[in-house]
Design a protein around this motif. Structure first.
Motif, short mmCIF file in Angstrom:
data_model
loop_
_atom_site.label_atom_id
_atom_site.label_comp_id
_atom_site.label_asym_id
_atom_site.label_seq_id
_atom_site.Cartn_x
_atom_site.Cartn_y
_atom_site.Cartn_z
N LEU A 6 0.87 -1.17 0.00
CA LEU A 6 0.00 0.00 0.00
C LEU A 6 0.91 1.22 0.00
CD1 LEU A 6 -2.61 -0.97 2.75
CD2 LEU A 6 -2.75 -1.36 0.28
N LEU A 17 -6.41 1.98 5.85
CA LEU A 17 -6.76 0.84 4.99
C LEU A 17 -6.07 -0.43 5.47
CD1 LEU A 17 -8.16 -0.42 2.59
CD2 LEU A 17 -6.27 0.38 1.14
N LEU A 21 -7.91 -3.82 6.24
CA LEU A 21 -7.63 -4.92 5.32
C LEU A 21 -7.15 -6.18 6.05
CD1 LEU A 21 -7.60 -5.52 2.30
CD2 LEU A 21 -5.30 -4.55 2.19
N ILE A 110 -1.13 -1.06 -4.25
CA ILE A 110 -2.32 -0.23 -4.46
C ILE A 110 -1.97 1.15 -3.94
CG2 ILE A 110 -4.68 0.24 -3.69
CD1 ILE A 110 -5.14 -2.77 -3.52
N ILE A 112 -3.24 4.57 -2.45
CA ILE A 112 -4.38 5.18 -1.79
C ILE A 112 -4.35 6.65 -2.19
CG2 ILE A 112 -5.41 5.83 0.40
CD1 ILE A 112 -3.36 2.66 -0.09
N ALA A 133 -6.90 2.91 -5.01
CA ALA A 133 -8.08 2.93 -4.13
C ALA A 133 -8.35 4.40 -3.81
CB ALA A 133 -7.83 2.13 -2.86
N LEU A 146 -10.39 1.22 -7.36
CA LEU A 146 -11.19 0.54 -6.34
C LEU A 146 -11.79 1.56 -5.38
CD1 LEU A 146 -8.51 -2.20 -5.54
CD2 LEU A 146 -10.42 -2.39 -7.15
N LEU A 148 -12.28 2.99 -2.06
CA LEU A 148 -11.49 2.96 -0.83
C LEU A 148 -12.30 2.45 0.36
CD1 LEU A 148 -8.79 3.61 0.54
CD2 LEU A 148 -9.52 5.99 0.71
N VAL A 151 -13.60 -2.46 1.57
CA VAL A 151 -12.43 -3.24 2.01
C VAL A 151 -12.50 -4.67 1.51
CG1 VAL A 151 -11.18 -4.09 4.05
CG2 VAL A 151 -12.07 -1.75 4.01
N ILE A 154 -11.31 -4.78 -2.01
CA ILE A 154 -9.86 -4.58 -2.04
C ILE A 154 -9.16 -5.87 -1.62
CG2 ILE A 154 -7.92 -3.30 -1.03
CD1 ILE A 154 -9.87 -0.86 -0.88
N PHE A 157 -9.25 -8.23 -4.48
CA PHE A 157 -8.28 -7.82 -5.50
C PHE A 157 -6.87 -8.28 -5.11
CE2 PHE A 157 -5.15 -5.03 -7.33
CZ PHE A 157 -5.53 -4.96 -8.67
N VAL A 158 -6.49 -8.03 -3.86
CA VAL A 158 -5.15 -8.42 -3.39
C VAL A 158 -4.97 -9.93 -3.52
CG1 VAL A 158 -3.63 -8.55 -1.37
CG2 VAL A 158 -4.86 -6.41 -1.87
#
Length: 166
Positions: A6, A17, A21, A110, A112, A133, A146, A148, A151, A154, A157-158
């Motif tokens: 991140l 985040l 996350l 990602i 932010i 994000a 994405l 934000l 979560v 996200i 996605f990860v």
């Protein structure tokens, strides 16, 4: 171990985040550790404490141990900050290591981004930023954007990006 990062400008919400996350990934059955880059010096110790005195006296490493956790402090002194790979190698094996910061290191990240903060995107064509994000829709970004505040999306996605079921 898989790694994913991140990145973002100061105050963008990287840590916010990250702490949202982590439970979303752990609920998926993954083991997760984190590495955070601090741009300024930091100290976990306090002057006068025994461990502080050990370091002050010249110890290269000091390990603090209690019944519920342990921590290893390594003094760089006149050396250079070790490469991220070397730091990750010191971690116990987990499914995923989330990296906060280290924006110059080559690993998928990602960004932010909060347009209201007035900063330009860090994302550039061919960068390691694989998604952004944001708390607002963005146009003209060459990677997925994405929400934000979503979560779970996200986390999905990860997991997809690093090849972990979750």
């Amino acid at each position: 171990m898989k790694i994913f990062g991140l990145v973002g400008r100061s105050g963008s919400g990287k840590t916010t985040l990250m702490v949202a996350l982590l439970p979303a990934l752990i609920r998926r059955g993954l083991t997760v550790s984190t590495v955070k880059h601090a741009h300024h010096g930091f100290d976990l110790d306090r002057p006068g404490k025994d461990s502080f005195r050990h370091r002050e006296a010249g110890a290269g490493e000091v390990m603090l141990v209690a019944g519920d956790r342990w921590a290893l402090m390594h003094e760089i002194r006149d050396g250079v900050e070790p490469p991220l790979e070397e730091l990750i190698a010191r971690l116990a094996p987990v499914d995923l290591v989330l990296i906060e910061g280290f924006h110059t290191h080559a690993h998928p990240t990602i960004e932010i981004h909060r347009p209201s903060e007035g900063h330009d995107l860090m994302w550039r064509e061919n960068s390691d930023i694989v998604a952004v994000a944001s708390d607002q829709p963005l146009i003209g970004v060459g990677v997925p954007v994405l929400d934000l505040d979503d979560v779970e999306a996200i986390a999905d996605f990860v997991c997809r990006r690093v090849g972990l079921a979750g």
